[in-house]
Design a protein around this motif. Structure first.
Motif, PDB file in Angstrom:
ATOM      1  N   LEU A  25       0.832  -1.208   0.000  1.00 49.46           N
ATOM      2  CA  LEU A  25       0.000   0.000   0.000  1.00 49.46           C
ATOM      3  C   LEU A  25       0.865   1.255   0.000  1.00 49.46           C
ATOM      4  CD1 LEU A  25      -2.933  -0.903   2.448  1.00 49.46           C
ATOM      5  CD2 LEU A  25      -2.839  -1.078  -0.049  1.00 49.46           C
ATOM      6  N   ARG A  26       2.001   1.208   0.693  1.00 44.69           N
ATOM      7  CA  ARG A  26       2.913   2.361   0.646  1.00 44.69           C
ATOM      8  C   ARG A  26       3.357   2.630  -0.787  1.00 44.69           C
ATOM      9  NH1 ARG A  26       8.898   1.355   2.346  1.00 44.69           N
ATOM     10  NH2 ARG A  26       8.579   0.151   0.429  1.00 44.69           N
ATOM     11  N   ASP A  27       3.699   1.569  -1.509  1.00 44.78           N
ATOM     12  CA  ASP A  27       4.126   1.739  -2.893  1.00 44.78           C
ATOM     13  C   ASP A  27       2.973   2.206  -3.787  1.00 44.78           C
ATOM     14  OD1 ASP A  27       6.586   0.833  -2.020  1.00 44.78           O
ATOM     15  OD2 ASP A  27       6.255  -1.233  -2.692  1.00 44.78           O
ATOM     16  N   LYS A  28       1.768   1.827  -3.409  1.00 41.92           N
ATOM     17  CA  LYS A  28       0.584   2.183  -4.204  1.00 41.92           C
ATOM     18  C   LYS A  28       0.139   3.610  -3.934  1.00 41.92           C
ATOM     19  CE  LYS A  28      -4.030   0.251  -5.224  1.00 41.92           C
ATOM     20  NZ  LYS A  28      -4.990  -0.830  -4.838  1.00 41.92           N
ATOM     21  N   TYR A  29       0.331   4.083  -2.682  1.00 40.36           N
ATOM     22  CA  TYR A  29      -0.131   5.428  -2.309  1.00 40.36           C
ATOM     23  C   TYR A  29       1.024   6.237  -1.700  1.00 40.36           C
ATOM     24  CZ  TYR A  29      -4.536   2.885  -2.728  1.00 40.36           C
ATOM     25  OH  TYR A  29      -5.568   2.112  -3.179  1.00 40.36           O
TER      26      TYR A  29
ATOM     27  N   ASP B 237       1.924   9.219  -2.048  1.00 41.20           N
ATOM     28  CA  ASP B 237       1.637  10.617  -1.742  1.00 41.20           C
ATOM     29  C   ASP B 237       1.039  10.805  -0.349  1.00 41.20           C
ATOM     30  OD1 ASP B 237       2.555  11.599  -4.182  1.00 41.20           O
ATOM     31  OD2 ASP B 237       0.631  11.210  -5.167  1.00 41.20           O
ATOM     32  N   VAL B 238       0.673   9.717   0.318  1.00 38.35           N
ATOM     33  CA  VAL B 238       0.140   9.835   1.680  1.00 38.35           C
ATOM     34  C   VAL B 238       0.872   8.908   2.650  1.00 38.35           C
ATOM     35  CG1 VAL B 238      -1.728   8.181   1.257  1.00 38.35           C
ATOM     36  CG2 VAL B 238      -1.947   9.857   3.115  1.00 38.35           C
ATOM     37  N   ILE B 239       1.296   7.722   2.197  1.00 39.24           N
ATOM     38  CA  ILE B 239       2.028   6.798   3.059  1.00 39.24           C
ATOM     39  C   ILE B 239       3.523   6.966   2.795  1.00 39.24           C
ATOM     40  CG2 ILE B 239       2.383   4.404   3.770  1.00 39.24           C
ATOM     41  CD1 ILE B 239      -0.376   3.735   2.720  1.00 39.24           C
ATOM     42  N   GLY B 240       4.227   7.557   3.758  1.00 44.82           N
ATOM     43  CA  GLY B 240       5.650   7.787   3.589  1.00 44.82           C
ATOM     44  C   GLY B 240       6.498   6.587   3.959  1.00 44.82           C
ATOM     45  N   ASP B 241       6.098   5.875   5.023  1.00 42.38           N
ATOM     46  CA  ASP B 241       6.926   4.773   5.506  1.00 42.38           C
ATOM     47  C   ASP B 241       6.060   3.757   6.219  1.00 42.38           C
ATOM     48  OD1 ASP B 241       9.414   3.495   5.860  1.00 42.38           O
ATOM     49  OD2 ASP B 241       9.655   4.313   7.866  1.00 42.38           O
TER      50      ASP B 241
ATOM     51  N   LEU C 230      -6.285  -4.963   5.592  1.00 39.95           N
ATOM     52  CA  LEU C 230      -5.639  -4.497   4.364  1.00 39.95           C
ATOM     53  C   LEU C 230      -6.671  -4.021   3.346  1.00 39.95           C
ATOM     54  CD1 LEU C 230      -2.874  -7.240   4.013  1.00 39.95           C
ATOM     55  CD2 LEU C 230      -2.551  -4.838   4.667  1.00 39.95           C
ATOM     56  N   GLN C 231      -7.814  -4.669   3.289  1.00 41.67           N
ATOM     57  CA  GLN C 231      -8.872  -4.245   2.371  1.00 41.67           C
ATOM     58  C   GLN C 231      -9.385  -2.855   2.751  1.00 41.67           C
ATOM     59  OE1 GLN C 231     -11.822  -7.335   2.611  1.00 41.67           O
ATOM     60  NE2 GLN C 231     -10.425  -8.921   1.842  1.00 41.67           N
ATOM     61  N   ILE C 232      -9.644  -2.667   4.036  1.00 47.13           N
ATOM     62  CA  ILE C 232     -10.165  -1.378   4.496  1.00 47.13           C
ATOM     63  C   ILE C 232      -9.121  -0.280   4.324  1.00 47.13           C
ATOM     64  CG2 ILE C 232     -10.917  -0.103   6.545  1.00 47.13           C
ATOM     65  CD1 ILE C 232     -12.311  -2.713   7.463  1.00 47.13           C
ATOM     66  N   ALA C 233      -7.862  -0.575   4.680  1.00 36.01           N
ATOM     67  CA  ALA C 233      -6.803   0.417   4.526  1.00 36.01           C
ATOM     68  C   ALA C 233      -6.647   0.814   3.060  1.00 36.01           C
ATOM     69  CB  ALA C 233      -5.488  -0.131   5.076  1.00 36.01           C
TER      70      ALA C 233
ATOM     71  N   SER D 115      -7.174   5.068  -0.811  1.00 33.01           N
ATOM     72  CA  SER D 115      -7.548   5.368  -2.200  1.00 33.01           C
ATOM     73  C   SER D 115      -8.495   6.555  -2.279  1.00 33.01           C
ATOM     74  CB  SER D 115      -8.192   4.136  -2.855  1.00 33.01           C
ATOM     75  OG  SER D 115      -9.505   3.912  -2.352  1.00 33.01           O
ATOM     76  N   THR D 116      -9.254   6.812  -1.231  1.00 36.43           N
ATOM     77  CA  THR D 116     -10.214   7.922  -1.245  1.00 36.43           C
ATOM     78  C   THR D 116      -9.641   9.211  -0.676  1.00 36.43           C
ATOM     79  OG1 THR D 116     -11.115   7.337   0.937  1.00 36.43           O
ATOM     80  CG2 THR D 116     -12.153   6.322  -0.983  1.00 36.43           C
ATOM     81  N   TYR D 117      -8.468   9.128  -0.044  1.00 32.75           N
ATOM     82  CA  TYR D 117      -7.910  10.331   0.609  1.00 32.75           C
ATOM     83  C   TYR D 117      -7.242  11.233  -0.427  1.00 32.75           C
ATOM     84  CZ  TYR D 117      -5.395  13.505   3.583  1.00 32.75           C
ATOM     85  OH  TYR D 117      -4.935  14.637   4.174  1.00 32.75           O
ATOM     86  N   ARG D 118      -7.483  12.534  -0.300  1.00 30.01           N
ATOM     87  CA  ARG D 118      -6.845  13.530  -1.158  1.00 30.01           C
ATOM     88  C   ARG D 118      -6.377  14.698  -0.327  1.00 30.01           C
ATOM     89  NH1 ARG D 118      -7.480   9.658  -3.672  1.00 30.01           N
ATOM     90  NH2 ARG D 118      -8.408   9.368  -5.750  1.00 30.01           N
ATOM     91  N   HIS D 119      -5.140  15.139  -0.522  1.00 28.58           N
ATOM     92  CA  HIS D 119      -4.690  16.410   0.027  1.00 28.58           C
ATOM     93  C   HIS D 119      -5.361  17.532  -0.774  1.00 28.58           C
ATOM     94  CE1 HIS D 119      -1.573  14.495   2.422  1.00 28.58           C
ATOM     95  NE2 HIS D 119      -1.120  13.877   1.354  1.00 28.58           N
ATOM     96  N   VAL D 120      -5.815  18.564  -0.071  1.00 27.27           N
ATOM     97  CA  VAL D 120      -6.474  19.683  -0.741  1.00 27.27           C
ATOM     98  C   VAL D 120      -5.717  20.967  -0.442  1.00 27.27           C
ATOM     99  CG1 VAL D 120      -8.601  20.999  -0.984  1.00 27.27           C
ATOM    100  CG2 VAL D 120      -8.711  18.542  -0.606  1.00 27.27           C
TER     101      VAL D 120
END
Length: 503
Positions: free
Chosen positions: A411-415, A417-421, A489-492, A497-502
């Motif tokens: 998930l870090r590799d997939k997202y 822009d929000v998961i740094g480590d 993992l499914q919920i995370a 996937s729905t989170y966006r920085h604004v």
């Protein structure tokens, strides 16, 4: 930067009514999409509770003003069983924080309920000035988990109390005063442990106690040195690393140089009482150190005549999977070990273990703890150890922890822009959230709060930590199942996937 959820017209949540409406919408939608595993032969009971409005009124007027709830719309928890808890509406949650790394073998474990009930009807409390069987049985069982030279135990009631006592013990034995700890560390809220801590949010604006010094936290992700070859974790940071593979970690040496500077410039030469460290930082954000940092720091402290103290309040009792105690992964035997939380599965119990020689330093005066090691606490502590062994919970921590870490790493590799480590061992896992993947700037507090809320609305209770409050902490009871990992993992995946920085 503000935060946003991918819900079209909801760009900002600016009022409690909007927050409530979004939470209710999420609850209706997500509860039909994700279903938590159910316990066999268990049906939660129905309880009547105060409503949230009345609870908030009493809380706001009469309860500790520092006692904050983690959620904007908190569930009222009324029952727990193993890795799950239920609220007043009968909704089930997977407890992925375990009462802040405390519920080690599961909520209301049948064997613990029986042990507690039996002991409460037999002998609840008597002073340790008297002789009673339970404290000796527990002492023998607990010390059986340690190297032979660690053969004396002092019982107390909390991690803060255990670490406070360890400081006193180190000072008495060495006849020195100075203590060293890490920046970003947390070891308790008592006067000395507060001074020992290295996180500003846990410090009051009053003069701190003297004799406490901090060295740089050796963080391969956020620190000055370190990268993708440095730490003992299935998932390494994506940061570039100049270290060769194997045990020759250059980052570790550079952080040790900072400890050297503290030892040569800040404290009297050869006159330190001790160095205290967790094998993996807890409140500090589940930071894992570069390879061999702990063993090298151990050597430096011993050369200066100090004692090495391992704080196992969060890492002990098999949670890291590979070892029963966190210090064992670093190849050292500390002079003093402190423990709490998982030792009693939520019962107020803690302990300090050390050698006979160091323990004898306490004979210079009288020392007494009214509740430490009382029959009820010792019976529970003894049963916890048996459950961990009999039900192979350390092994389960390793198995489920590996599965969860690998999944979160994807998930870090997939997202990015929000998961740094993503980091950790066993069932002690941290997810550091960022606003910018290049600068690694922490996620906005409101954004982190919205993610916490979404996890809760989807049935997962998680924790937070780190100096900036930007690290998700995952420390479930060690009875976590493979099915629990799958739904987590499914919920995370869905939430990130729905989170966006604004802007």
């Amino acid at each position: 930067m503000k935060f946003g959820l991918n819900l079209n017209h909801h760009h900002m949540l600016t009022s409690r009514s909007v927050i409530n409406s979004v939470s209710k919408l999420a609850l209706r939608y997500f509860s039909s999409q994700f279903k938590l595993p159910e316990l066999r032969n268990f049906k939660p009971a129905t309880y009547e509770t105060w409503n949230l409005e009345k609870i908030r009124k009493v809380h706001g007027k009469h309860l500790n003003p520092c006692l904050l709830t983690i959620y904007q719309n908190p569930p009222i928890l009324v029952q727990g069983k193993m890795q799950y808890v239920w609220d007043e509406k009968g909704r089930q949650y997977l407890d992925l924080f375990g009462g802040i790394v405390t519920t080690s073998v599961g909520h209301c474990h049948d064997r613990l309920v029986k042990a507690l009930t039996d002991q409460a009807g037999k002998l609840w409390h008597t002073s340790s000035l008297y002789v009673y069987d339970e404290i000796y049985r527990f002492t023998d069982k607990l010390l059986g988990k340690f190297p032979s030279q660690l053969n004396n135990v002092f019982f107390c009631n909390s991690g803060s109390e255990a670490n406070e006592f360890a400081i006193l013990l180190a000072r008495l034995h060495t006849q020195s005063y100075e203590m060293i700890s890490l920046r970003n560390c947390y070891h308790g809220c008592s006067p000395n442990t507060m001074a020992l801590g290295g996180i500003g949010t846990w410090k009051y604006p009053i003069p701190g106690l003297p004799g406490f010094h901090h060295t740089t936290c050796p963080d391969p992700y956020q620190g000055r040195f370190g990268g993708s070859k440095c730490r003992d974790s299935l998932i390494q940071t994506t940061r570039d690393c100049d270290c060769p593979s194997g045990d020759n970690c250059q980052a570790s040496d550079k952080y040790i140089q900072d400890l050297d500077q503290v030892l040569t410039t800040v404290v009297p030469k050869g006159r330190i009482a001790g160095f205290i460290v967790e094998s993996i930082l807890g409140v500090g954000g589940f930071v894992q150190f570069p390879s061999n940092y702990i063993s090298k720091a151990y050597e430096k402290i011993k050369q200066q005549g100090g004692l090495f103290i391992s704080d196992e309040v969060q890492t002990g009792f098999g949670r890291t999977g590979t070892h029963y105690w966190g210090f064992q992964a670093h190849g050292i035997v500390p002079d003093i070990v402190t423990m709490a939380k998982g030792i009693g599965n939520g019962f107020p119990l803690a302990a300090v273990v050390t050698s006979e020689e160091i323990a004898s330093s306490m004979k210079k005066a009288l020392f007494f703890n009214t509740f430490g090691g009382n029959p009820l606490a010792c019976r529970i502590g003894s049963e916890v150890i048996d459950i961990i062994d009999d039900e192979k919970m350390q092994e389960n921590s390793s198995i489920q922890g590996k599965k969860l870490l690998i999944g979160l790493g994807k998930l870090r590799d997939k997202y990015p822009d929000v998961i740094g480590d993503v980091r950790g061992k066993g069932l002690m896992i941290g997810i550091e959230l960022v606003k910018d993947k290049e600068t690694k700037k922490p996620i906005d507090p409101k954004g982190f709060a919205s993610i916490l809320e979404q996890f809760k609305d989807n049935g997962l209770l998680i924790g937070k930590g780190g100096p900036s409050g930007s690290v998700i902490r995952i420390t479930p009871p060690m009875c976590l199942s493979a099915a629990d990992v799958d739904v987590t993992l499914q919920i995370a995946d869905h939430i990130f996937s729905t989170y966006r920085h604004v802007d």
